[in-house]
Design a protein around this motif. Structure first.
Motif, PDB file in Angstrom:
ATOM      1  N   GLY A 268      17.222   2.932  -1.118  1.00  6.55           N
ATOM      2  CA  GLY A 268      17.371   3.429   0.236  1.00  6.55           C
ATOM      3  C   GLY A 268      16.090   4.020   0.786  1.00  6.55           C
ATOM      4  O   GLY A 268      15.064   4.085   0.109  1.00  6.55           O
ATOM      5  N   ARG A 269      16.164   4.456   2.045  1.00  3.39           N
ATOM      6  CA  ARG A 269      15.066   5.125   2.732  1.00  3.39           C
ATOM      7  C   ARG A 269      13.761   4.318   2.676  1.00  3.39           C
ATOM      8  O   ARG A 269      12.678   4.867   2.565  1.00  3.39           O
ATOM      9  CB  ARG A 269      14.820   6.516   2.139  1.00  3.39           C
ATOM     10  CG  ARG A 269      15.795   7.606   2.570  1.00  3.39           C
ATOM     11  CD  ARG A 269      15.860   7.717   4.080  1.00  3.39           C
ATOM     12  NE  ARG A 269      16.439   8.957   4.549  1.00  3.39           N
ATOM     13  CZ  ARG A 269      17.719   9.122   4.896  1.00  3.39           C
ATOM     14  NH1 ARG A 269      18.561   8.117   4.788  1.00  3.39           N
ATOM     15  NH2 ARG A 269      18.153  10.272   5.359  1.00  3.39           N
ATOM     16  N   SER A 270      13.878   3.013   2.753  1.00  3.19           N
ATOM     17  CA  SER A 270      12.666   2.185   2.708  1.00  3.19           C
ATOM     18  C   SER A 270      11.969   2.198   4.059  1.00  3.19           C
ATOM     19  O   SER A 270      12.612   2.290   5.112  1.00  3.19           O
ATOM     20  CB  SER A 270      13.002   0.751   2.309  1.00  3.19           C
ATOM     21  OG  SER A 270      13.815   0.140   3.284  1.00  3.19           O
ATOM     22  N   PHE A 271      10.661   2.091   4.053  1.00 10.06           N
ATOM     23  CA  PHE A 271       9.899   1.997   5.302  1.00 10.06           C
ATOM     24  C   PHE A 271       8.539   1.377   5.015  1.00 10.06           C
ATOM     25  O   PHE A 271       8.049   1.376   3.882  1.00 10.06           O
ATOM     26  CB  PHE A 271       9.703   3.380   5.941  1.00 10.06           C
ATOM     27  CG  PHE A 271       8.679   4.244   5.251  1.00 10.06           C
ATOM     28  CD1 PHE A 271       7.336   4.193   5.608  1.00 10.06           C
ATOM     29  CD2 PHE A 271       9.055   5.090   4.217  1.00 10.06           C
ATOM     30  CE1 PHE A 271       6.382   4.969   4.956  1.00 10.06           C
ATOM     31  CE2 PHE A 271       8.120   5.871   3.569  1.00 10.06           C
ATOM     32  CZ  PHE A 271       6.769   5.814   3.941  1.00 10.06           C
ATOM     33  N   LEU A 272       7.959   0.842   6.051  1.00  9.67           N
ATOM     34  CA  LEU A 272       6.558   0.427   6.084  1.00  9.67           C
ATOM     35  C   LEU A 272       5.961   1.015   7.355  1.00  9.67           C
ATOM     36  O   LEU A 272       6.614   1.017   8.408  1.00  9.67           O
ATOM     37  CB  LEU A 272       6.423  -1.097   6.105  1.00  9.67           C
ATOM     38  CG  LEU A 272       6.727  -1.835   4.803  1.00  9.67           C
ATOM     39  CD1 LEU A 272       6.904  -3.327   5.066  1.00  9.67           C
ATOM     40  CD2 LEU A 272       5.620  -1.614   3.773  1.00  9.67           C
ATOM     41  N   ILE A 273       4.743   1.514   7.273  1.00 13.23           N
ATOM     42  CA  ILE A 273       4.110   2.037   8.481  1.00 13.23           C
ATOM     43  C   ILE A 273       3.898   0.881   9.458  1.00 13.23           C
ATOM     44  O   ILE A 273       3.839  -0.285   9.051  1.00 13.23           O
ATOM     45  CB  ILE A 273       2.807   2.783   8.153  1.00 13.23           C
ATOM     46  CG1 ILE A 273       1.780   1.853   7.482  1.00 13.23           C
ATOM     47  CG2 ILE A 273       3.093   3.996   7.276  1.00 13.23           C
ATOM     48  CD1 ILE A 273       0.422   2.525   7.263  1.00 13.23           C
ATOM     49  N   PRO A 274       3.801   1.174  10.765  1.00 13.06           N
ATOM     50  CA  PRO A 274       3.854   0.117  11.785  1.00 13.06           C
ATOM     51  C   PRO A 274       2.902  -1.051  11.564  1.00 13.06           C
ATOM     52  O   PRO A 274       3.274  -2.212  11.782  1.00 13.06           O
ATOM     53  CB  PRO A 274       3.514   0.876  13.078  1.00 13.06           C
ATOM     54  CG  PRO A 274       4.025   2.258  12.833  1.00 13.06           C
ATOM     55  CD  PRO A 274       3.776   2.524  11.374  1.00 13.06           C
ATOM     56  N   GLU A 275       1.672  -0.779  11.127  1.00 12.89           N
ATOM     57  CA  GLU A 275       0.715  -1.879  11.007  1.00 12.89           C
ATOM     58  C   GLU A 275       1.044  -2.867   9.897  1.00 12.89           C
ATOM     59  O   GLU A 275       0.428  -3.937   9.803  1.00 12.89           O
ATOM     60  CB  GLU A 275      -0.718  -1.342  10.830  1.00 12.89           C
ATOM     61  CG  GLU A 275      -0.893  -0.330   9.730  1.00 12.89           C
ATOM     62  CD  GLU A 275      -0.822   1.099  10.240  1.00 12.89           C
ATOM     63  OE1 GLU A 275      -1.687   1.906   9.845  1.00 12.89           O
ATOM     64  OE2 GLU A 275       0.097   1.415  11.044  1.00 12.89           O
TER      65      GLU A 275
END
Length: 435
Positions: A268-275
């Motif tokens: 869970g709580r996965s993300f990638l920064i916008p770029e």
């Protein structure tokens, strides 16, 4: 005309809507397949249209007696519409390439018809007001050199891999307090872009103290580009307390659900920064890290978690995804309701043909920016995921989430080689722990 870029407006039913005895509702006649034939042969975009309104009750009553009586009434029905307002709703253009290639003309025609009914304004619903109404300023960025200093103290086995200019690590909050603060700040920053933010300076909770943080950094600067939060269910459920699982807030896990049967990783709580969100590299690095982790700890054969479906999607789109992807069982149930009622003619199409092969054109009918299903959902689907339920995360701005599980050794060999690299065969052959 169409091949040269011209517009063509068709009424493929060939007659006005009437009462159908078999379904006991007023609807269009079966559409002529010419609409799908022209779109297919000309490779032309298709724009569904729905025209709201009704004729008089007498028109439909006489039509139920004999269809020619309905025809005799048409002139009267035309004249009594003077000064009436008719609402015309249009979907968004869908390129021919987005339709299933193996669908025959009959299926394609019925899909076109279903798309028109999908945009009926009577069934358009807005999301309830967000519970998070005020966004506090984001916390200050943690200096990269402080992140690098904490990482330097990690045991060597927590360095999972290097790839080009990046490194992947895992650790716990007690080892990496400042690094986890920065991960939580970045999570909040990214989630706000998708209307999923907590409104707090950081997206954090007490589960950060008991879950693993797997993250990708730039080796030279210490900048974090993405992360996953992973829960080891064998450790979290050692005392039998399901409240130790974050997703227990969203779902009621029955005794037969996989997380209560054997060691799993709750993702869970996965993300990638916008770029890095639109690049293959970001997602690849996270999953190479997950692959390296399970090769080190092969007792974890199953991954499960949720894919958040942002409320930037229309409610109809979320309902389409749910109906297309979820295989309902008695092993798990959502704790908070999510409901949407489809137009009955659309339901008939879904029952006859299913929606899984038609998700993309259906979503592109509705979504102004042409959104398809979330990238992470596509990724899990390629891994052979089973989708169990759609729940609402009350701790995540009431965001819908699709619960799934992946039996990793059964994933396609091509993807195992990609993410587990040289360790894929040993992992696949690893002896399963006794249950």
């Amino acid at each position: 005309h169409v091949k040269s870029g011209g517009a063509l407006l068709l009424f493929p039913a060939g007659r006005v809507s009437y009462f159908h005895k078999d379904t006991k509702r007023i609807a269009d006649h079966t559409w002529n397949r010419i609409v799908a034939s022209i779109a297919s042969r000309a490779k032309a975009p298709y724009v569904p249209v729905f025209i709201s309104g009704l004729n008089s009750p007498l028109f439909y009553r006489l039509g139920r007696i004999y269809y020619r009586l309905r025809l005799l009434m048409l002139a009267r029905e035309l004249t009594n519409k003077q000064n009436a307002k008719i609402k015309v709703s249009a979907g968004f253009p869908i390129e021919e390439k987005h339709y299933a290639k193996d669908a025959d003309l009959t299926c394609r025609t019925e899909l076109f018809r279903a798309q028109s009914y999908l945009i009926s304004p009577e069934y358009e619903t807005s999301w309830p007001a967000d519970p998070v109404t005020h966004m506090q300023p984001l916390a200050d960025e943690v200096p990269y050199h402080e992140v690098l200093a904490e990482i330097a103290q990690l045991p060597a086995e927590q360095h999972l891999l290097d790839h080009k200019d990046f490194s992947v690590y895992f650790g716990y909050q007690k080892q990496l307090p400042k690094t986890v603060d920065e991960i939580a700040r970045l999570r909040e920053m990214v989630f706000r872009e998708h209307n999923e933010g907590s409104g707090e300076p950081r997206d954090t909770d007490h589960f950060d103290a008991t879950y693993i943080q797997l993250f990708v950094i730039k080796k030279d600067t210490g900048q974090i580009i993405g992360a996953y939060r992973m829960g080891q269910t064998d450790k979290l459920l050692a005392d039998g307390n399901l409240d130790n699982l974050y997703l227990n807030r969203m779902f009621d896990f029955g005794p037969e659900f996989v997380n209560r049967q054997k060691p799993c990783l709750e993702m869970g709580r996965s993300f990638l920064i916008p770029e890095y969100q639109r690049s293959f590299q970001g997602l690849f690095l996270l999953w190479r890290g997950i692959g390296a982790y399970v090769c080190k700890y092969p007792q974890y054969r199953t991954l499960y978690g949720t894919v958040s479906i942002s409320k930037l999607y229309d409610m109809r789109s979320v309902a389409v995804i749910e109906q297309a992807m979820v295989t309902t069982t008695n092993n798990v149930a959502r704790r908070h309701p999510y409901s949407y009622t489809f137009q009955p003619e659309f339901c008939d199409f879904a029952k006859k043909y299913g929606l899984k092969e038609h998700i993309t054109p259906l979503l592109k009918t509705i979504e102004p920016d042409g959104k398809d299903i979330p990238v992470l959902l596509k990724h899990y689907n390629k891994l052979g995921a089973v989708f169990h339920s759609l729940g609402v995360d009350k701790s995540f701005n009431d965001t819908p989430g699709l619960l799934l599980s992946v039996d990793l050794p059964s994933a396609p060999e091509k993807l195992l080689k990609l993410y587990l690299a040289d360790g894929w065969e040993d992992y696949k052959k690893a002896v399963k722990p006794k249950e």
